[in-house]
Design an enzyme around this catalytic site. Structure first.
Site, short mmCIF file in Angstrom:
data_model
loop_
_atom_site.label_atom_id
_atom_site.label_comp_id
_atom_site.label_asym_id
_atom_site.label_seq_id
_atom_site.Cartn_x
_atom_site.Cartn_y
_atom_site.Cartn_z
N GLU A 900 0.83 -1.20 0.00
CA GLU A 900 0.00 0.00 0.00
C GLU A 900 0.86 1.26 0.00
OE1 GLU A 900 -3.63 2.08 2.54
OE2 GLU A 900 -3.07 0.01 2.95
N ARG A 978 -6.89 2.47 14.58
CA ARG A 978 -7.76 1.29 14.52
C ARG A 978 -7.55 0.39 15.74
NH1 ARG A 978 -11.03 -1.61 11.21
NH2 ARG A 978 -10.90 -0.08 9.52
N GLU A 1351 -10.29 -8.77 5.74
CA GLU A 1351 -9.52 -8.63 6.97
C GLU A 1351 -10.17 -9.23 8.21
OE1 GLU A 1351 -7.01 -4.68 6.81
OE2 GLU A 1351 -9.08 -4.27 6.23
#
Length: 1421
Positions: A900, A978, A1351
């Site tokens: 990413e 997160r 995920e």
């Protein structure tokens, strides 16, 4: 044949400068032999049935280099370069004595190119194509055994080699054990699928296509070509047989037209009883109702279509070969005498067999001692074994002499065969066969040899301890001394040093057999992090001989991994001599003596000292118990002391077909699956060579923190083929930095390096090998600076990146939590740690830059998840507008978040070089480079304080979460966000104060990884739930239920739990379907009856939030995004999927695409596709009305085109309802759009003596809404679970104290393999509520009301860890341990064994001396 005068001259300096050059020189010594014996420099072989001649090839090339240099053979991949992943697997057809034909799978990345001479090479392209696939390729593709596809060709060829070897007497003699239990796939890795569908495809191919015997049978041996016959060939089409002029059989499956019909059986017409019961082998494909949902349009297997063994090779005469240049020279002698002459002429010449270790030294360690190499594997005297004929010869045997260069696979076969005839006399052979079964991977065993294994003198050799214990000798031959025997116990001198003379050759390994009527037992053991294909931590070989009274006459106890060489426990052997073996006092005296024999210091090389010492005691204890039973002198007083062995895997998927749709919601294979399986899928490095293309290689820091004093490029630039280099001066200071969030990471180090592996520069040359060799020649001078590696070190130094975000709920919003804690009945505090995880995608980072000189534009192909970020920074470093850079990606060979952001510098570097030289530039990182530079899942540490009421209901949580960010920020802040929002998992916490800290260290910059901080946080949650349950003595399952969220309650980020919370329903349904409560009782019963085996079972939920603000572009990395998007478009436009074509992703087609990540690809791209289709449908509505709803799209589109209607549409979608702002505690918007939820139940069995374990069963239920493509989602669930299993139990990253990452390849870093998945693996999706009423999820407003699934299931892999934790608790309870259990993930065998803390662990403890530190560093600590 090439003329002798074109043969190479030997290298002028064939030894390193550190060695004295003997007289005569290499050239003087070898030239006479070259002129007298070696008449050719040409390799002749066949590739996929075609004859190939390669004159004087590049001596640096291995087989893979040659294969990938061919434009039409790109299906064979480079995955690791060290024979550990299997992506490079090919099959060699070889002839053997007795007109036998053997198909051997080999690692092309290691196999010497010279070794292919005289053989037939089969690559994936030789099996089939997309238009005409081999049935095996078709099975794997259509049964969802391929996701990213990078590993698929290698796996298929491993299975293919097994299948071709299994054809005997007109039938395929294959069993489920052959497929899964005999190690034929242990050299292949897959990071995507979870392995289950691959095994299912292989099993059904054998049962249905081959009509094989899917039953337990002896191991497969080479097929006897003269015995092969099949009636199918009698009706084969004209021209399909051998040429009339050829002699001998072609070796085709089903028989050759020249075979004599010695067998009347037909593999195509017969159906064995087992094949009629094939439903039993298809458990993973059967629905819960028993309905079959697999595609039934498989092409029938046609044995006449298989590649034959080229008839010309039956009569091929081996010739001595020599080729090379001034850098390196290769010899291939054809006789032992020629080999001896070479070694005598030049003792420094290196004998090469499979090159399983030597090639790693060449490629990764840059060793220069392999300047003169001798390929010896085709010398018959060193590889042929004459098996005894008849009972008399067997009875007369006193030893077995194994040829030195016989492959380990063949040695294993010989051991098994002789054992069946010799019985207990051959216990040494049984011990050796057991060790060889778990030696490396099958591809390595097919080419490696005992002589090579012993000559390398590895201190952790699998075979040496067993051979030493057996009293083996080696036969050595030199030109002057002839042949002589040397006891193996005297063979090893010191680390990596033996008594083998420099000019000597090991011709045989001689293994004594026990005299008849002798009471003797030999056994061997190995403990590693992973059962299959792993380097040993400790190996052991034990032999004891007793007289008729049970008194020890002889005892040899040999160990590997406890000293610089294989060594014996001399004191222990002496202690037991003359003692009664069955006496407990003998055993206890031996255990005490072992502690004296192996009193390792705390800082001993290899680390794990405490564990290694404990293993010596445990393995001896196991041997003693097993031996007294086998000798019949006593019954072991201990139950289940034997090792754990797994069974053949099975499982179910609850296949479900959605109603009301034609395409969306239906199961269909990945659209590129057949391309993956035939090798036609093109990845970045498969793209054709561009005109004038150059190859790049990185120059990386060898220090973790240092000043750069000087960089000397001269040696690199002087090398042939090197064109130039880049460094900090190749780009302006202001353009040298990049970063996904904060621009703080330099492309090239300036003045200082801050991590081992940081980029200093780049070299480019005419070939990748030349560039890599040149990069290794660059000399950097450093001044070392202080190093911070661990979280604790960073906390102590207050080394943090600025972050400052926190979550507050309840009383924490107003201030302190002290008042709430004061009211709590119980307060528990702790610290929990979790190590990082390598992405280990099979395709490493790669990029290709093509400059367009005319207009100054640049086209870049990159293996990236993030086209837009690549485009931004490439444009920045080139100094051009973004519109001048077009980023493209067709597919990725896996990514999981690792591509990413970390792909960006790769694209930038090749772009800078391409602009500078005005030539195309290509770079593909090797596995070492990729792991050193790409970062990993963040190692984390959590300090928590939790308060509960009397019933264990959580009242308050105060927590600090630390992640090890590395030397730059990257996405560490977002990962921490997160983590902070998932620390609750599924449990209501009324009052919470959650703080995140980003530790700045001198390690690789850590980055996104599947789950993005969520798995770590939920692991912390389940850890403090376990601590509460154990402290309050509450059943953990009851505690979880008491604390589950209820509708309307708020998360720590103040988002209400709504009607979409289905965890209670799934807990109930999965508990019932998995028979959880009864199995929980059975586990308790089992544990009460077994001291040295313990079981654990656990049930854990997960809640994973999904959100991204904008997204309108996606990349395909194996998750099936392109397939799902085609389904959406086909459904919306009312056409079939085959009418939809999805091009590669590129920035000049979809501008400003956000990264494909966070499980959002299908939701967001799907809604954008739907939006575009709705626009088109609106424009086409009048024409549908005119021509009818069932009119073909071609008619409708043509009519619209004639009216000049715009037939292109851009779709766009923005997630509604979300927009959380940190620090807003008054009226916050939701953090997440929805939660994907799941529950898993896992049962394990633990070997208390070693810490080894197996996963007995896993049941998973996921709430994924209404799936767009269930088959792809099943694959995502299974693959994510196995990846999570690796994170929490196996995958351990280790650093040296100097800051160098030690675990940077499959040799040292272990991901789960085929034999690690649950033995029973059941997956289902939530369909209805507890009352049986179907759920619809219409409130989601996502495409098809589906949920992201990439995920969320990963955290459920932690059920393996927490089940193991239960097993450890059971062992501790039996040992009377009452202290709280502290067990951090990953739960490796080392951590599990030491956590049991029994008598052996206590006695083996090691106390560090002042200033003494562990050999390795765990940076989560």
């Amino acid at each position: 044949m090439a003329a002798a005068d074109v043969l190479p001259s030997p290298p002028v300096a064939a030894v390193s400068c550190s060695q004295p050059v003997p007289a005569p020189s290499a050239a003087e010594a070898l030239t006479p032999l070259i002129q007298s014996t070696y008449r050719t420099s040409e390799l002749r072989f066949f590739v996929n049935g075609r004859r190939v001649c390669v004159p004087n090839p590049d001596p640096e090339w291995v087989l893979l280099d040659w294969i990938r240099a061919q434009d039409n053979l790109k299906g064979t991949k480079l995955g690791c370069g060290e024979g550990g992943c299997g992506a490079c697997t090919v099959v060699l057809q070889t002839r053997e004595k007795g007109r036998r034909l053997r198909h051997i799978a080999v690692n092309a990345c290691l196999f010497p190119l010279i070794g292919v001479d005289g053989k037939s090479l089969i690559t994936i392209e030789g099996l089939g194509t997309v238009s005409h696939p081999h049935p095996l390729q078709e099975r794997v593709a259509k049964m969802h055994g391929s996701q990213c596809g990078f590993c698929s060709p290698g796996i298929i060829l491993s299975i293919y080699g097994l299948v071709r070897n299994a054809y005997r007497d007109g039938k395929f003699r294959l069993s489920a054990s052959d497929i899964e239990m005999q190690g034929h796939l242990d050299g292949n890795l897959c990071r995507c699928t979870g392995y289950k569908p691959i095994l299912e495809a292989a099993k059904t191919f054998i049962v249905e296509d081959l009509k094989g015997n899917l039953v337990e049978e002896p191991a497969s041996y080479p097929i006897m070509v003269d015995d092969v016959a099949d009636k199918l060939l009698q009706i084969a089409p004209k021209g399909s047989g051998c040429r009339a002029s050829s002699t001998g059989s072609c070796g085709r499956l089903g028989g050759c037209c020249r075979d004599s019909p010695t067998s009347s059986s037909s593999s195509a017409s017969e159906t064995s009883p087992s094949s009629q019961q094939s439903s039993a082998t298809r458990a993973t494909s059967a629905s819960s109702s028993g309905k079959e949902t697999l595609p039934r349009d498989f092409a029938p297997y046609d044995p006449t279509a298989e590649l034959i063994f080229p008839p010309a090779l039956w009569g091929y005469q081996q010739h001595p070969i020599c080729y090379g240049d001034e850098r390196k020279i290769w010899f291939k002698p054809t006789s032992l005498e020629q080999l001896i002459q070479l070694k005598d002429a030049w003792p420094f010449a290196q004998i090469i067999g499979g090159a399983s270790e030597t090639q790693i030294e060449v490629r990764f360690k840059k060793s220069d001692k392999y300047r003169v190499c001798i390929y010896a594997s085709d010398i018959d005297e060193l590889s042929c074994f004459d098996e005894p004929q008849g009972d008399e010869e067997y009875l007369a045997l006193s030893k077995v002499s194994i040829p030195g260069n016989m492959s380990l696979s063949k040695v294993e076969e010989i051991c098994v065969t002789l054992l069946s005839r010799l019985g207990s006399r051959a216990s040494a052979l049984e011990a050796l066969a057991k060790q060889l079964r778990y030696f490396a991977g099958r591809q390595i065993r097919n080419v490696a040899s005992l002589a090579g294994n012993l000559a390398t003198a590895s201190p952790i050799s699998d075979a040496a301890p067993a051979l030493v214990a057996a009293g083996s000798t080696v036969t050595i031959r030199t030109k002057k001394e002839g042949s002589y025997d040397l006891p193996l116990s005297d063979f090893f001198v010191k680390y990596r040093t033996t008594r083998l003379p420099a000019n000597g050759v090991i011709t045989h390994i001689n293994i004594p057999l026990s005299p008849r009527e002798t009471l003797e037992v030999t056994k061997a053991y190995k403990q590693a992090k992973r059962k299959d294909d792993d380097i040993a931590i400790v190996t052991a070989g034990f032999r004891v001989r007793i007289d008729k009274d049970g008194i020890v006459q002889q005892a040899i106890f040999a160990f590997g991994g406890m000293a610089p060489t294989t060594t014996v426990a001399a004191k222990t052997q002496h202690v037991v001599q003359g003692k009664r073996w069955s006496d407990g006092t003998t055993r206890e005296s031996a255990i005490s003596a072992l502690l004296e024999d192996f009193d390792l210091p705390f800082s001993a090389p290899g680390g794990m000292v405490h564990y290694r010492k404990a293993l010596t005691l445990s393995l001896f204890f196991r041997f003693w118990n097993e031996s007294v039973t086998e000798l019949g002198i006593a019954q072991s007083s201990h139950d289940s002391v034997s090792e754990i062995h797994r069974e053949i895997s099975t499982g179910t998927r609850d296949h479900f077909v959605a109603s009301g749709t034609k395409v969306v919601g239906r199961e269909m294979p990945h659209l590129s699956a057949l391309k993956h399986c035939t090798g036609e899928a093109e990845y970045v490095d498969d793209m054709p060579q561009q005109k004038n293309e150059l190859h790049c290689a990185l120059v990386l820091s060898t220090k973790a923190h240092a000043r750069i004093l000087a960089v000397d490029w001269s040696a690199a630039l002087d090398m042939p083929g090197v064109v130039g280099y880049l460094d900090k001066d190749s780009v302006s200071r202001e353009n040298n930095n990049w970063g996904p969030i904060r621009v703080d990471e330099p492309l090239f180090a300036v003045d200082e390096v801050h991590s081992h592996g940081q980029t200093i520069g780049l070299v480019y040359a005419e070939s990748a090998l030349r560039a890599q060799a040149a990069a290794a020649k660059v000399r950097v001078t450093y001044e070392a600076l202080p190093v911070i590696l661990t979280i604790d070190q960073a906390i102590k130094a207050r080394s943090y990146f600025e972050h400052g975000k926190q979550l507050k709920k309840g009383a924490a919003i107003q201030g302190s939590l002290d008042g709430i804690f004061a009211k709590c009945k119980h307060i528990i505090e702790g610290r929990t740690k979790l190590g990082g995880q390598e992405h280990f995608y099979l395709e490493t980072n790669a990029a290709l830059a093509i400059p367009h000189i005319e207009d100054g534009t640049m086209e870049l192909y990159a293996s990236t998840q993030n086209l837009a970020e690549n485009q931004v920074f490439v444009a920045q470093v080139l100094g051009v507008p973004m519109s001048h850079v077009n980023m493209r990606v067709k597919r990725l060979g896996g990514a999981y978040g690792g591509k990413e952001s970390r792909s960006t510098p790769i694209a930038c570097l090749v772009a800078i070089a391409a602009k500078k030289e005005r030539r195309p530039m290509r770079m593909m990182l090797n596995r070492d480079e990729d792991i050193m530079t790409s970062g990993q899942r963040h190692p984390m540490q959590c300090k928590w304080k939790i308060g509960t009421d009397a019933n264990g209901v959580i009242q308050c949580l105060d927590v600090d979460i630390y992640n090890n960010a590395g030397y730059s920020l990257d996405m560490s802040g977002a990962v921490m966000d997160r983590a902070c929002t998932h620390i609750d998992n599924c449990y209501h916490i009324p009052h919470a104060w959650i703080r995140g800290w980003l530790c700045k260290t001198n390690t690789v910059s850590n980055t996104a990884f599947r789950g993005f901080g969520g798995p770590q946080a939920m692991y912390f949650a389940e850890s403090f739930m376990s601590a509460i349950a154990e402290s309050l003595r509450i059943d953990i399952d009851e505690l979880r239920v008491r604390n589950l969220y209820k509708q309307g309650e708020l998360t720590p980020f103040l988002q209400p739990i709504d009607i979409d919370f289905h965890i209670p329903t799934m807990l109930e349904q999965l508990s019932a379907s998995a028979d959880y409560e009864n199995r929980k009782k059975d586990v308790k019963t089992f544990n009460s009856k077994n001291r040295y085996r313990k079981r654990g079972i656990c049930k854990i939920p997960t809640k994973f939030g999904l959100s991204i603000l904008l997204h309108h572009g996606g990349t395909e990395m194996g998750q099936g995004l392109y397939t799902k998007m085609c389904q959406v478009a086909a459904e919306e436009l009312g056409v079939s999927v085959d009418q939809i074509f999805n091009k590669d992703s590129q920035t000049d087609q979809v501008a400003n695409p956000s990264p494909t990540a966070a499980s959002s690809g299908s939701d967001l791209n799907g809604m954008a596709v739907k939006n575009a289709c709705e626009q088109l449908n609106g424009r086409l509505a009048p024409y549908r009305k005119q021509f009818g709803q069932d009119a073909p799209m071609s008619v409708i589109a043509h009519a619209a085109y004639q009216d000049r209607v715009n037939l292109a549409a851009n779709g766009f979608w923005k997630m509604p309802r979300i927009g959380y702002k940190w620090g807003n505690y008054k009226d916050p918007l939701p953090m997440y759009y929805y939660f994907t939820q799941g529950v898993a139940i896992t049962e394990v069995e633990l070997d208390v003596l070693t810490g080894d374990h197996t996963v007995l069963r896993t049941d998973i239920m996921m709430d994924v809404g209404r799936s767009i493509n269930p088959s792809i989602d099943y694959g995502q669930i299974e693959g994510a679970f196995v990846q999570g299993q690796g994170l929490f139990t196996m995958e351990e990253s280790l650093w040296t104290r100097q800051g160098e990452l030690f675990t940077r390849g499959p040799g040292t870093y272990k991901i789960p393999g085929f034999s690690d998945i649950p033995q029973i693996f059941n997956v289902s999706m939530l369909r209805h509520d507890s009352d049986g009423i179907a759920l619809n999820w219409k409130h989601l407003r996502s495409i098809q009301s589906s949920k992201g699934v990439g995920e969320p299931p990963l955290f459920l892999g932690s059920t393996v860890f927490f089940a193991l934790r239960e097993a450890v608790k059971a062992a501790r309870e039996m040992n009377g341990m009452e202290e709280p259990l502290v067990l951090d993930a990953p739960g490796t065998p080392e951590k599990l064994r030491l956590a049991i803390d029994d008598e052996f662990v206590k006695r083996a403890s090691v106390t560090p001396k002042d200033g003494e530190a562990n050999f390795f560093v765990r940076i989560e600590e």
